[in-house]
Design a protein around this motif. Structure first.
Motif, PDB file in Angstrom:
ATOM      1  N   ASP A  39     -17.127  69.153  58.864  1.00  0.00           N
ATOM      2  CA  ASP A  39     -15.816  69.402  59.451  1.00  0.00           C
ATOM      3  C   ASP A  39     -15.632  68.452  60.632  1.00  0.00           C
ATOM      4  OD1 ASP A  39     -13.384  71.324  59.833  1.00  0.00           O
ATOM      5  OD2 ASP A  39     -14.311  71.130  61.811  1.00  0.00           O
ATOM      6  N   LEU A  79     -18.326  73.644  50.658  1.00  0.00           N
ATOM      7  CA  LEU A  79     -16.896  73.845  50.864  1.00  0.00           C
ATOM      8  C   LEU A  79     -16.239  73.994  49.497  1.00  0.00           C
ATOM      9  CD1 LEU A  79     -14.486  73.923  52.856  1.00  0.00           C
ATOM     10  CD2 LEU A  79     -14.195  71.493  52.360  1.00  0.00           C
ATOM     11  N   LEU A  93     -16.018  78.635  62.595  1.00  0.00           N
ATOM     12  CA  LEU A  93     -15.429  78.176  61.330  1.00  0.00           C
ATOM     13  C   LEU A  93     -14.229  79.042  60.954  1.00  0.00           C
ATOM     14  CD1 LEU A  93     -18.591  77.283  59.200  1.00  0.00           C
ATOM     15  CD2 LEU A  93     -16.938  75.695  60.216  1.00  0.00           C
ATOM     16  N   TYR A 121     -11.120  78.479  58.092  1.00  0.00           N
ATOM     17  CA  TYR A 121     -11.900  78.677  56.874  1.00  0.00           C
ATOM     18  C   TYR A 121     -12.102  80.172  56.628  1.00  0.00           C
ATOM     19  CZ  TYR A 121     -13.241  73.774  57.429  1.00  0.00           C
ATOM     20  OH  TYR A 121     -13.222  72.417  57.552  1.00  0.00           O
TER      21      TYR A 121
END
Length: 141
Positions: free
Chosen positions: A44, A54, A103, A108
């Motif tokens: 990221d 991911l 995150l 996410y």
């Protein structure tokens, strides 16, 4: 701002280490879902974090990103008696909790896959059902 950029570069430059457990989870995700994109060891760029796997789906209507974090024994607390995998300890370390939280704040959907949940899954069907449950069911089919 220069110091912040230097810190991000240093953090982003840390080596990543894929475990067999992580490779197994990623391989199963790739086998089961062909309509999503999957990238292992995704970095990221905003945070410098490396995301184990991911998984993302982009459509005209929306974009969904799952950060699948495959958590082996070192992601959980042990004590003076030994590491987590010998003690059955299931409390995540501070680093693991912080990463999950950050995150999530970046947008996410964080999906932890702890080693003790994955290890007993012996066949592809059990692994598929497990991942469907973790990532939200049939919407990826």
């Amino acid at each position: 701002q220069e110091l912040g950029e230097e810190c991000l570069q240093a953090f982003s430059g840390e080596a990543t280490h894929e475990s067999q457990l992580q490779r197994d989870v990623a391989a199963e995700l790739k086998r089961v879902w062909s309509d999503v994109e999957i990238e292992e060891e995704y970095r990221d760029f905003r945070s410098g974090y490396s995301i184990d796997v991911l998984v993302w789906r982009r459509s005209a209507a929306d974009s969904t990103e799952w950060a699948v974090e495959v958590d082996g024994p070192t992601h959980f607390l042990g004590d003076e008696e030994g590491p987590a995998h010998f003690l059955g300890v299931r409390t995540p370390t501070g680093n693991t909790l912080l990463k999950r939280k950050q995150l999530g704040q970046l947008g996410y959907t964080v999906v932890p896959v702890p080693f003790w949940e994955w290890a007993p899954l012996r066949d592809g069907e059990a692994k598929r059902r497990y991942l469907e449950d973790k990532l939200g069911g049939d919407e990826k089919q």
